[in-house]
Design a protein around this motif. Sequence first.
Motif: not given
Length: 142
Positions: A94-95, A98, A102, A124, A128, A131-132
């Motif tokens: 996921e990082d 993201v 970005v 995005y 994101k 991801h969170d």
Amino acid sequence: MLNTLIEINNDRIEGYETASEETEEKDLKTLFSQLMKTSQKCKTELVNEVQKLGGTPIEGTRTTGKFFRVWMDVKAALTGKDRKAILNSCEFGEDVAVATYVKVLKNDIEDITSEHQDLLKAQYALIKADHDKVKGLRDMSS
């Protein structure tokens, strides 16, 4: 640039398909299905934009580099049924997703129309949020 984002979404779809097949945990299967749906939606929108611009949408995934290793780590972690390791690997993936968004929004913003900027910013936000969600689950799985 749009094809780079198609590729990262293909990576997520393939990775979460693998992860879903390998785990027996119902909540993780549900999560992985939701994450795949996010990327399927993003991919469809991106493919449509590439085609509108007269380009050819990229097919396939990144079979080399970090993402490939991440999904191999996920598979290995799932085989060991280690929930924390699974979520660590997913969070790393996921990082990367993201960071890709970005980078495009930061470095290529002048090269894209305001319509595309809006689309990519909305995507995005979805990526994101996913991801969170993964990070939150990972942090709870101590």
